[in-house]
Scaffold this motif. Structure first.
Motif, PDB file in Angstrom:
ATOM      1  N   SER A 172      16.464  33.189  29.349  1.00  0.00           N
ATOM      2  CA  SER A 172      15.943  32.250  28.367  1.00  0.00           C
ATOM      3  C   SER A 172      15.805  30.878  29.009  1.00  0.00           C
ATOM      4  CB  SER A 172      16.872  32.172  27.159  1.00  0.00           C
ATOM      5  OG  SER A 172      16.493  31.092  26.321  1.00  0.00           O
TER       6      SER A 172
ATOM      7  N   TYR B 265      12.248  38.460  34.039  1.00  0.00           N
ATOM      8  CA  TYR B 265      11.348  37.579  33.289  1.00  0.00           C
ATOM      9  C   TYR B 265      12.063  36.266  32.983  1.00  0.00           C
ATOM     10  CZ  TYR B 265       9.417  42.218  32.145  1.00  0.00           C
ATOM     11  OH  TYR B 265       8.945  43.499  32.210  1.00  0.00           O
TER      12      TYR B 265
ATOM     13  N   MET C 100      11.411  33.231  30.038  1.00  0.00           N
ATOM     14  CA  MET C 100      10.618  32.877  28.870  1.00  0.00           C
ATOM     15  C   MET C 100      11.442  32.052  27.905  1.00  0.00           C
ATOM     16  SD  MET C 100      10.356  36.703  27.256  1.00  0.00           S
ATOM     17  CE  MET C 100       9.562  37.232  28.775  1.00  0.00           C
TER      18      MET C 100
ATOM     19  N   GLN D  21      10.651  32.072  24.305  1.00  0.00           N
ATOM     20  CA  GLN D  21      10.575  32.563  22.931  1.00  0.00           C
ATOM     21  C   GLN D  21      11.647  33.614  22.670  1.00  0.00           C
ATOM     22  OE1 GLN D  21       8.578  31.350  20.502  1.00  0.00           O
ATOM     23  NE2 GLN D  21       7.967  29.820  22.019  1.00  0.00           N
TER      24      GLN D  21
ATOM     25  N   THR E 172      10.512  37.140  21.560  1.00  0.00           N
ATOM     26  CA  THR E 172       9.974  37.948  22.658  1.00  0.00           C
ATOM     27  C   THR E 172      11.107  38.552  23.476  1.00  0.00           C
ATOM     28  OG1 THR E 172       8.057  36.472  22.771  1.00  0.00           O
ATOM     29  CG2 THR E 172       8.416  37.947  24.637  1.00  0.00           C
TER      30      THR E 172
ATOM     31  N   GLY F  59      12.597  41.387  21.597  1.00  0.00           N
ATOM     32  CA  GLY F  59      11.717  42.548  21.617  1.00  0.00           C
ATOM     33  C   GLY F  59      11.811  43.307  22.928  1.00  0.00           C
ATOM     34  N   LEU F  60      11.878  42.577  24.040  1.00  0.00           N
ATOM     35  CA  LEU F  60      11.974  43.225  25.345  1.00  0.00           C
ATOM     36  C   LEU F  60      13.314  43.928  25.533  1.00  0.00           C
ATOM     37  CD1 LEU F  60      10.323  40.480  27.587  1.00  0.00           C
ATOM     38  CD2 LEU F  60       9.408  42.750  27.071  1.00  0.00           C
TER      39      LEU F  60
ATOM     40  N   HIS G  37      16.396  43.317  14.309  1.00  0.00           N
ATOM     41  CA  HIS G  37      16.296  43.932  15.639  1.00  0.00           C
ATOM     42  C   HIS G  37      17.433  44.952  15.801  1.00  0.00           C
ATOM     43  CE1 HIS G  37      13.993  40.217  16.143  1.00  0.00           C
ATOM     44  NE2 HIS G  37      13.339  40.850  17.086  1.00  0.00           N
TER      45      HIS G  37
END
Length: 300
Positions: free
Chosen positions: A193, A216, A218, A220, A223, A226-227, A250
């Motif tokens: 994050s 990754y 990011m 958001q 997101t 979700g990943l 979730h």
């Protein structure tokens, strides 16, 4: 040189073009261009260069932008001091916010209380990553910004404290664990994050000798969730940054605390609290009270 020219220069730099600045100000593009050319003529230097419809600052333009922000910041503070002396509450306060901890948990209560006390003061919120908020503070683009504490680069005002939590897919080998340690995540594909905890996570894992295999980066939160739920990696997020209905929204994401707990403190950072504008100092005062009230309700 006029304050209007300086304000236009800042807006052109921030928005990256004459057209965007003109639209924001509600004036013609030619008026923006004229203001910049007049400022360049008076200073005797080129401040901006057109690049395929966009605008880039020259090296001297970058240096002048920092000075311009200082000048406009001081003039804003002067106007607010004068307004306060006349018994009026007016002006603008610019706040940098780095993610859901600030934007979803702290800011709504702070803004509600601030507007009730100072209805004439406009609050501008810029949202970005941890690094962006710190840079905005250094550039004087914002008067105050939410940052992870401690931070010795700024005057700071503590507001809230929580803990970091590991996020893993429900099918993950660690999903049934009650607690974990940073070493348990060694070798995992990591989703970092960039908003609300980056400055804390990487040093903490390094302290335990755990290299992060970052897949990754990011900002958001939805997101990231979700990943993780899809099994595309694991992550670490602050407790206050997560949705309050996470189990329902979730269900494929499992949250696990660390032991020992990895604590995080969040507060406001300012370049100089004593020299801040009246509006900025008022925002800090309201933020302290609003954060304290939220903590009291949480403990009740």
């Amino acid at each position: 040189m006029t304050f209007t020219q300086l304000d236009i220069f800042i807006l052109v730099a921030d928005l990256g073009g004459f057209t965007a600045a003109a639209q924001r100000l509600g004036i013609s593009q030619s008026a923006v261009s004229h203001a910049i050319k007049s400022l360049e003529k008076e200073l005797g230097v080129e401040l901006v260069v057109r690049q395929q419809g966009a605008v880039e600052l020259t090296d001297v333009g970058q240096r002048m932008l920092a000075r311009t922000r200082e000048i406009t910041g001081l003039t804003d503070a002067m106007r607010q001091e004068a307004a306060a002396a006349r018994g009026m509450n007016s002006g603008v306060v610019r706040i940098g916010s780095f993610g859901p901890t600030a934007s979803l948990r702290l800011l709504p209560a702070i803004l509600k209380a601030f507007h009730a006390r100072y209805p004439g003061i406009e609050v501008q919120i810029d949202e970005g990553t941890d690094d962006e908020v710190r840079q905005w503070l250094l550039e004087r683009r914002v008067d105050a910004g939410f940052i992870v504490l401690p931070n010795e680069s700024f005057d700071t005002v503590p507001l809230a404290e929580d803990q970091l939590l590991a996020l893993v897919p429900r099918t993950h080998r660690l999903a049934q664990r009650q607690f974990i340690a940073p070493t348990d995540l060694a070798g995992e594909g990591f989703i970092m994050s960039e908003a609300c905890c980056g400055p804390l996570v990487e040093p903490e894992f390094a302290r335990h000798g755990v290299p992060l295999h970052i897949r990754y980066r990011m900002s958001q939160v939805l997101t990231i969730l979700g990943l993780v739920g899809a099994g595309d990696g694991v992550s670490v997020m602050p407790e206050l940054a997560l949705p309050m209905d996470l189990a329902r929204s979730h269900p494929d994401v499992v949250v696990i605390p660390f032991r020992p707990a990895i604590r995080r403190r969040v507060g406001l950072g300012l370049r100089n609290l004593a020299r801040a504008s009246p509006a900025a100092r008022a925002f800090v005062d309201i933020a302290r009270k609003a954060a304290r009230s939220l903590e009291e309700r949480k403990a009740a």
